[in-house]
Design a protein around this motif. Sequence first.
Motif, mmCIF file in Angstrom:
data_model
loop_
_atom_site.group_PDB
_atom_site.id
_atom_site.type_symbol
_atom_site.label_atom_id
_atom_site.label_comp_id
_atom_site.label_asym_id
_atom_site.label_seq_id
_atom_site.Cartn_x
_atom_site.Cartn_y
_atom_site.Cartn_z
ATOM 1 N N ASP A 30 0.813 -1.214 0.000
ATOM 2 C CA ASP A 30 0.000 0.000 0.000
ATOM 3 C C ASP A 30 0.851 1.272 0.000
ATOM 4 O OD1 ASP A 30 0.790 -0.810 2.613
ATOM 5 O OD2 ASP A 30 -0.677 0.547 3.496
ATOM 6 N N THR A 31 2.183 1.120 0.086
ATOM 7 C CA THR A 31 3.060 2.291 -0.016
ATOM 8 C C THR A 31 3.420 2.598 -1.466
ATOM 9 O OG1 THR A 31 5.058 0.941 0.265
ATOM 10 C CG2 THR A 31 4.047 1.851 2.266
ATOM 11 N N ALA A 32 2.889 1.835 -2.408
ATOM 12 C CA ALA A 32 3.149 2.091 -3.826
ATOM 13 C C ALA A 32 2.609 3.458 -4.232
ATOM 14 C CB ALA A 32 2.516 1.006 -4.684
ATOM 15 N N GLY A 33 3.338 4.131 -5.115
ATOM 16 C CA GLY A 33 2.932 5.443 -5.581
ATOM 17 C C GLY A 33 3.271 6.561 -4.619
ATOM 18 N N ARG A 34 4.092 6.270 -3.625
ATOM 19 C CA ARG A 34 4.424 7.273 -2.611
ATOM 20 C C ARG A 34 5.919 7.539 -2.565
ATOM 21 N NH1 ARG A 34 0.434 5.627 2.488
ATOM 22 N NH2 ARG A 34 -1.497 5.617 1.275
ATOM 23 N N ILE A 35 6.256 8.699 -2.025
ATOM 24 C CA ILE A 35 7.639 9.142 -1.863
ATOM 25 C C ILE A 35 7.877 9.356 -0.370
ATOM 26 C CG2 ILE A 35 9.332 10.924 -2.450
ATOM 27 C CD1 ILE A 35 7.352 11.645 -4.799
ATOM 28 N N TYR A 36 8.992 8.819 0.128
ATOM 29 C CA TYR A 36 9.308 8.977 1.547
ATOM 30 C C TYR A 36 10.711 9.546 1.713
ATOM 31 C CZ TYR A 36 5.315 5.896 2.341
ATOM 32 O OH TYR A 36 4.052 5.339 2.355
ATOM 33 N N VAL A 37 10.862 10.405 2.705
ATOM 34 C CA VAL A 37 12.161 10.935 3.112
ATOM 35 C C VAL A 37 12.506 10.308 4.451
ATOM 36 C CG1 VAL A 37 13.459 12.997 3.745
ATOM 37 C CG2 VAL A 37 11.755 13.113 1.908
ATOM 38 N N VAL A 38 13.713 9.762 4.574
ATOM 39 C CA VAL A 38 14.088 9.115 5.828
ATOM 40 C C VAL A 38 15.422 9.672 6.330
ATOM 41 C CG1 VAL A 38 15.223 7.156 4.649
ATOM 42 C CG2 VAL A 38 14.435 6.910 7.017
ATOM 43 N N VAL A 39 15.416 10.061 7.600
ATOM 44 C CA VAL A 39 16.630 10.500 8.302
ATOM 45 C C VAL A 39 16.599 9.865 9.682
ATOM 46 C CG1 VAL A 39 16.782 12.681 7.038
ATOM 47 C CG2 VAL A 39 15.513 12.588 9.193
ATOM 48 N N GLY A 40 17.675 10.058 10.423
ATOM 49 C CA GLY A 40 17.696 9.531 11.778
ATOM 50 C C GLY A 40 16.611 10.165 12.628
ATOM 51 N N GLY A 41 16.038 9.380 13.531
ATOM 52 C CA GLY A 41 14.950 9.889 14.362
ATOM 53 C C GLY A 41 14.653 8.970 15.520
ATOM 54 N N GLU A 42 13.516 9.188 16.145
ATOM 55 C CA GLU A 42 13.172 8.465 17.367
ATOM 56 C C GLU A 42 12.017 7.495 17.209
ATOM 57 O OE1 GLU A 42 15.043 8.869 20.020
ATOM 58 O OE2 GLU A 42 16.243 10.366 18.950
ATOM 59 N N THR A 43 11.402 7.401 16.030
ATOM 60 C CA THR A 43 10.229 6.569 15.843
ATOM 61 C C THR A 43 10.618 5.191 15.324
ATOM 62 O OG1 THR A 43 8.967 8.558 15.268
ATOM 63 C CG2 THR A 43 7.958 6.437 14.745
ATOM 64 N N PRO A 44 10.172 4.130 15.983
ATOM 65 C CA PRO A 44 10.447 2.785 15.460
ATOM 66 C C PRO A 44 9.962 2.657 14.011
ATOM 67 C CG PRO A 44 9.544 2.640 17.673
ATOM 68 C CD PRO A 44 9.434 4.080 17.247
ATOM 69 N N ILE A 45 10.733 1.941 13.204
ATOM 70 C CA ILE A 45 10.480 1.910 11.764
ATOM 71 C C ILE A 45 9.069 1.448 11.423
ATOM 72 C CG2 ILE A 45 11.132 0.716 9.613
ATOM 73 C CD1 ILE A 45 14.071 0.952 10.642
#
Length: 222
Positions: free
Chosen positions: A202-217
């Motif tokens: 269901d993540t198809a067609g989407r763009i994500y930016v990922v950096v270090g953070g505090e939220t479990p993946i």
Amino acid sequence: MKIVIAGGHGKVALRLTRLLTDRGDSVVGIVRNPRHVGDVGKAGGEAVVLDLERATVDEVALALAGADAAVFSAGSGSSATSARRDTMDRAAVVLVMDAAEKAGVRRFLHVSSINVGCADDRGISDGYAVYLRAKRAAEEHIFTRDRLDWTVLRPGVLTDGQGDGTVELTAGNKVGPKRARFDEVAREDVAAVLVALIDRPDTAGRIYVVVGGETPIEEAIR
């Protein structure tokens, strides 16, 4: 599942291979250099030797046959010429997408860059700008592919530090960011995010930016 990784000897790709094979998936890593076959094997995958700057669509489609997903994680390298930036960071992406369509592999994940769209920003070096323009051109091709269930992941500055399983994951857009960012993220965590995206059609067609953070993946993806 069977996953094929273009750029199978890359630092993210080898980590991704380990994560996938440790849980029982089958991984094929496409590598250019025959000397890298052993490293892919040590990570649990099977290597196919193909030069994505010279291979044909049929050759890549054969490597993709029977796959459930394709991941493009290849790159030109930090010292690449402008010409190689184009052939590796743009044209090779198009090649793998063409091959995926020919092989009937709909799921396609692309590892891009957090700063796509910022090639003209102040503080961006000439070499990095050429890289970003090639990545941007590759994304523009991706967005036209309605026969692929694509997801684009734009990681921050990659580090070799140990991943901790937590990130900051935000939605990106097709235009890209307004200003360049240089937030860091561990390659290990980028690989783990790719695993989670593979598991979530269901993540198809989407763009994500990922950096270090505090939220479990897993929570970040939800």
